[in-house]
Design an enzyme around this catalytic site. Sequence first.
Site, PDB file in Angstrom:
ATOM      1  N   CYS A   1       0.831  -1.215   0.000  1.00  0.00           N
ATOM      2  CA  CYS A   1       0.000   0.000   0.000  1.00  0.00           C
ATOM      3  C   CYS A   1       0.862   1.260   0.000  1.00  0.00           C
ATOM      4  O   CYS A   1       0.353   2.369  -0.121  1.00  0.00           O
ATOM      5  CB  CYS A   1      -0.923  -0.002   1.205  1.00  0.00           C
ATOM      6  SG  CYS A   1      -1.452  -1.655   1.690  1.00  0.00           S
TER       7      CYS A   1
ATOM      8  N   HIS B   1      -9.210   3.817  -1.441  1.00  0.00           N
ATOM      9  CA  HIS B   1      -7.840   3.322  -1.284  1.00  0.00           C
ATOM     10  C   HIS B   1      -7.459   2.368  -2.416  1.00  0.00           C
ATOM     11  O   HIS B   1      -7.365   1.161  -2.228  1.00  0.00           O
ATOM     12  CB  HIS B   1      -7.724   2.633   0.081  1.00  0.00           C
ATOM     13  CG  HIS B   1      -6.359   2.134   0.418  1.00  0.00           C
ATOM     14  ND1 HIS B   1      -5.203   2.676  -0.098  1.00  0.00           N
ATOM     15  CD2 HIS B   1      -5.949   1.128   1.238  1.00  0.00           C
ATOM     16  CE1 HIS B   1      -4.163   2.015   0.382  1.00  0.00           C
ATOM     17  NE2 HIS B   1      -4.582   1.073   1.180  1.00  0.00           N
TER      18      HIS B   1
END
Lengths: 136, 136, 388, 388
Positions: free
Chosen positions: D87, D336
């Site tokens: 991420c 996200h």
Amino acid sequence: MSVPRFWRKIRQRYNLEGTRCTSCGRTFYPPRSFCPDCRRAGETVPFRFRGRGEIVTFTVIRTASDAFAQQTPFVLAIIQLEEGPRVTGQVVLEDVSEARIGMRVRPVFRRIGTEGESGVIYYGTKYVPDVPYPDA
Amino acid sequence: MSVPRFWRKIRQRYNLEGTRCTSCGRTFYPPRSFCPDCRRAGETVPFRFRGRGEIVTFTVIRTASDAFAQQTPFVLAIIQLEEGPRVTGQVVLEDVSEARIGMRVRPVFRRIGTEGESGVIYYGTKYVPDVPYPDA
Amino acid sequence: MRDVAVIGIGCTTFGEKWGTSFRDLFLEAGALALEDANLSGEGIDALYVGNMSAGRFVEQEHIGALIADYSGMASRHIPSTRVESACCSGGLAFRQAVIAVASGLEDVVVAAGVEKMTDVETSTSVDALAAAADREWEGFVGATFPGLYAMIANDYMHRYPLTREQLAQVAVKNHYNGARNPIAQFRSEITIDTVLRSSLVADPLRLFDCSPITDGAAAVILAPLERAREFTDAPVRVLATAQASDTIALHDRRDISTLDATVVAGRRALEMARLTPSEIDLVEVHDCFTIAEICAIEDLGFCRKGEGGRLTEEGETALGGRIPVNTSGGLKACGHPVGATGIKQVCEVVQQLRGDAGRRQVEGAEIGMTHNVGGTGASVAVHILGRA
Amino acid sequence: MRDVAVIGIGCTTFGEKWGTSFRDLFLEAGALALEDANLSGEGIDALYVGNMSAGRFVEQEHIGALIADYSGMASRHIPSTRVESACCSGGLAFRQAVIAVASGLEDVVVAAGVEKMTDVETSTSVDALAAAADREWEGFVGATFPGLYAMIANDYMHRYPLTREQLAQVAVKNHYNGARNPIAQFRSEITIDTVLRSSLVADPLRLFDCSPITDGAAAVILAPLERAREFTDAPVRVLATAQASDTIALHDRRDISTLDATVVAGRRALEMARLTPSEIDLVEVHDCFTIAEICAIEDLGFCRKGEGGRLTEEGETALGGRIPVNTSGGLKACGHPVGATGIKQVCEVVQQLRGDAGRRQVEGAEIGMTHNVGGTGASVAVHILGRA
Ligand SMILES: [Zn+2]
Ligand SMILES: [Zn+2]
């Protein structure tokens, strides 16, 4: 191939729909939304290819991934379309040894492959000889 | 998980076999072949853990990946082993709401998960309460 | 920018290493490189790792962090970054490490590459590798990686003089070199007949035209040139780093038999080092298939287009020839753990420049080049190294 | 090293974009960034792209080349490199681009991030994301990503004062901000009750504690500060770039509720910029889960350990508060798309420093920070940006 990924380009795969730059006239298949020559000055619109062309180069695939294992041996070729771009596709021949550089081909709608896990069958464009074979 | 990957560490997973640095005495589970404290000066040898310890923190997993979907809800915890390292593992409880930080646990050999595609069942170490539960 | 030097190298043996896990592979290479640079690991400022597809091969991403951790560097929280560019991942990891040192941001940096390919079945690895090409418009219609290079070979042989035997000679030469390299996956010599009698994979390419599926890792350590002698008596200077891209799909290239990304990266590297091809003493090129080596030596300027077959047949690319190519055995015989290959190429050139290459030593080698390709030529990294 | 400036930004809307393919996503963001910098694409020297797992999500690797190609840059053969750090991939792509410009090697560089997550089923994406943690010793026993952060939350709540309501307030605030961000995936405000009544995912975390699955892309364009005004009237200067690593597995950390990589990267960044936390006007932190934002604001030094809940409850992290956190809506409400998040954070801070953030503008913002986390804290990138 995941279902959304296939579904998203189904028109392009089934109908040989690519794009054309309205600024310079260049055609794209696979479709591009962005003309590399004109960049932001260009705009692309859908363009349907007839798909006739000739074999630039080819191979006979004898070892394939699972999705294509049952189809081996098969002829894979890069085809120069009359309308500009080159594409990669399978050429359906009775005998794979008949493939030749320069061979004229036309598109047909065929089963492309089978997804291993799901068993889903995908369709799309393959190619067949168009005119009498040129001498090798 | 692919069969070779599982098989390679089967002794470590079945027997809680980690490593111990002969230079500084630090123990590692999961096993490490390289002691981060001693680096090239250290040497690691196999070390078998008894695996008793206590829950440092935990959660109840209610949504899992396919391999663990049938087991939900289950308790996942980080366990401080008496012999030094911390490990992540499932704690088997009759009622998932019984899990507590500080709970003493001991290891048991259990089925861990099922591989989606192949249906292969993997075994390894889970944990169960070791002594009467502390008050929450 | 500062001058950069290689101060340490390390490489695992290459092969089907069933007993070795992904993280163990890297550790082995990293430990060898640290030892070679007389470092304990305390002195490392940053880490770059090239890896193509651990997500598919071992279901693990976040490779930079994993490797920093298992190397014992997590406690010092050093920056660790994974770079991916298919089979060119190693070359680009090396390049990022060079840039980090050259910029002055970091001093001592590890550039590594690792790939663990044999944990999955062959059909899965064939599919994973096809992700280096255009999945939607090549892979979708059944293109495999050997199939795409086979189409390059057929195009080439249609347009230029190249015999099937000359193509096979690439593999014969590289096995000869691999037989002299202790880390090589294949360490036995072969003949042209071995190649011609092996089974067809994608016409005209046969099994012995193809590089194998390999587990392996390689690591090199970089430092500012001005500090290099603190660590080693034989530093090797990075004379040039260059990178170029091209279309992801082979069918979109200007010329199917010329890898323009190789041409451009090679030219940029030679310009940066102010050298000509004739001044290069040896080159590690990306021979994922025999035809790829033929294209590479032409596209890098070691001969004219169409002359690669003859150059190979005449032994000019062999040990003792005018420009020894793939003294390590190349991808063909040394093996091709995709993410590690670009770093292994650097290790080989450094060994040669140090004079440590044993039975495959190029006498008096002073300048060497590496050439690492991603996909069918959509990414290329070229580096030039010289004795410091 | 040269000073570096952001001269252009572009971001797609974030969400479930069923009609948009991986390559179209990137193109949209890239075109917006080029337009913002008054560039045609001719002037770009190199490209870095952050992407976590296209190998799993769309079966495509070699993302750098793919994106250079479809952006029309393959004909100029520009270097294009994919960076992966779970991420944190976007944050590290930005960092590599900054280093490339700072080194003097490149002038005008695109840093982009892209992730196409909704082409696979949810269970597949859960599994793909688990590859950011330790697959062998966390994922193997059933750890999911929410599960690991839930263990951080339980450890934290056991040791520090933090109420369930304070935790929910993080989501409430971020939805409030997201409702004011045209690109946000969720553009409606919620209440604490919305969070507390949502279903449990991994106790104590509920659905509204978690960031969603998102498709999206973001791009920024960098240039040497000295050239920035050729392209824009409102350049933003990169005051610091920092990166740190930690153990891949949560169980191996020194302290489960403190992300040491955040502490270290934050400290390195502040030192590099010669600033203290009180001089930062706004910060985009990595709130993949509500607990992650609480840890982040503490670990970055905006309050003491254990005070994050109270700070949030008292509105100090809201618009108009002492240190507005996640004015974009954060990962929680803005969405996200894992590889794009780190770049989107930069886009948000640049918009704020330009005074272009509309209804979510932080008045007089001069200095902003971004904080991007990989996995449960095994990689962290922190950047500080300031009005130039
Ligand atoms: Zn045009
Ligand atoms: Zn030790």
